[in-house]
Design an enzyme around this catalytic site. Sequence first.
Site, short mmCIF file in Angstrom:
data_model
loop_
_atom_site.label_atom_id
_atom_site.label_comp_id
_atom_site.label_asym_id
_atom_site.label_seq_id
_atom_site.Cartn_x
_atom_site.Cartn_y
_atom_site.Cartn_z
N ILE A 1 0.82 -1.21 0.00
CA ILE A 1 0.00 0.00 0.00
C ILE A 1 0.86 1.26 0.00
CG2 ILE A 1 -1.69 1.32 1.32
CD1 ILE A 1 -2.85 -1.36 2.27
N ASP B 1 11.45 3.80 4.55
CA ASP B 1 11.13 2.54 5.21
C ASP B 1 12.34 2.19 6.05
OD1 ASP B 1 9.92 -0.11 5.79
OD2 ASP B 1 8.68 0.35 4.03
N ASP C 1 13.53 4.95 10.69
CA ASP C 1 12.81 4.20 11.71
C ASP C 1 11.85 5.16 12.39
OD1 ASP C 1 11.88 2.86 13.94
OD2 ASP C 1 13.86 2.31 14.70
N ASN D 1 2.01 6.09 6.79
CA ASN D 1 1.58 4.75 6.39
C ASN D 1 2.30 3.63 7.14
OD1 ASN D 1 0.39 2.72 4.40
ND2 ASN D 1 2.59 2.45 4.05
N SER E 1 -7.79 1.85 10.37
CA SER E 1 -8.28 0.56 9.88
C SER E 1 -9.76 0.43 10.18
CB SER E 1 -7.52 -0.59 10.56
OG SER E 1 -8.14 -1.84 10.32
N TYR F 1 -3.23 -4.59 17.43
CA TYR F 1 -3.38 -3.84 16.18
C TYR F 1 -4.62 -2.96 16.21
CZ TYR F 1 -4.07 -2.76 11.27
OH TYR F 1 -4.28 -2.09 10.08
N LYS G 1 -4.80 1.19 16.09
CA LYS G 1 -5.47 1.95 15.05
C LYS G 1 -6.61 2.80 15.61
CE LYS G 1 -2.88 0.87 11.60
NZ LYS G 1 -2.04 1.91 10.96
N PRO H 1 -8.73 1.81 5.88
CA PRO H 1 -8.99 0.77 4.89
C PRO H 1 -9.60 -0.48 5.53
CG PRO H 1 -6.69 1.55 4.82
CD PRO H 1 -7.30 2.02 6.10
N LEU I 1 -9.72 -4.81 4.96
CA LEU I 1 -8.68 -5.79 4.64
C LEU I 1 -8.29 -5.64 3.18
CD1 LEU I 1 -6.92 -8.22 5.45
CD2 LEU I 1 -8.84 -9.69 4.78
#
Length: 252
Positions: free
Chosen positions: A18, A37, A61, A88, A143, A156, A160, A186, A188
């Site tokens: 994504i 990243d 990081d 993200n 999420s 998780y 979120k 989003p 899944l």
Amino acid sequence: MGRLSGKVALVTGAAQGIGATYALALAREGAKVSISDIAAPEATRAAIEAEGGTTLALAADVTDPASVEAMVRETVDAFGSADILVNNAALFGNLTLKPFWEMSGAEWDKVMAVNVRGVFECAKAVLPHMRASGYGKIVNVASGTVFKGSPLMLHYVTSKGAVVALTRALAREVGGFGIRVNCIAPGLTMSANVKANADWAGEIVAANIASRALKREAEPEDLIGTLLFLCSADSDFMTGQTVVVDGGSVMH
């Protein structure tokens, strides 16, 4: 001329999936894109440059303030500003589904550090630059699980939920500086990491699709329209909001 011509965007967690899709979409709309990243996302950089885009690939990081500050500083040195931040970077695709009593404190802390504190660190680092220009767009990623209370990933879902709350509170704090803060939630989404995780297959995916008004799998490209709306001037009078993009599984 794209909607984001002349803008500089930073995208964390852009090595694949994504995040890489977000970065490529922003570049296609004319933004100069700084992608980061844990290891510099060279494959994403190559994909953007192959289409004529302008990009900078950095290792960062998001849990390390010094690393995040260096990422922002290098971006501003290279491109002159920091207009858009897409938070993200997160732990999800590699997590194992399990009841909460089987989760260790260390695993819980790691998820919180990346998924929540990472958002805080990145927003804090771009603030001086956005404040100086009197304009900015921060797009966080939550999420749909927050609105469902999905089981077997308590760390998780909790992280979120915190991102949604952070988005609302941050929007209040920085609105006076001309900075908008919104959130995508989003459902899944079949990114590379999700497809590679055996926990996200078979009946779980089928049940997720069955819960949707639009009966199909979600792909990273399904999120692009909402992302570009939140990053562009089209959403300039919108802040503190969370937009669910999941095919109508969650309606709120």
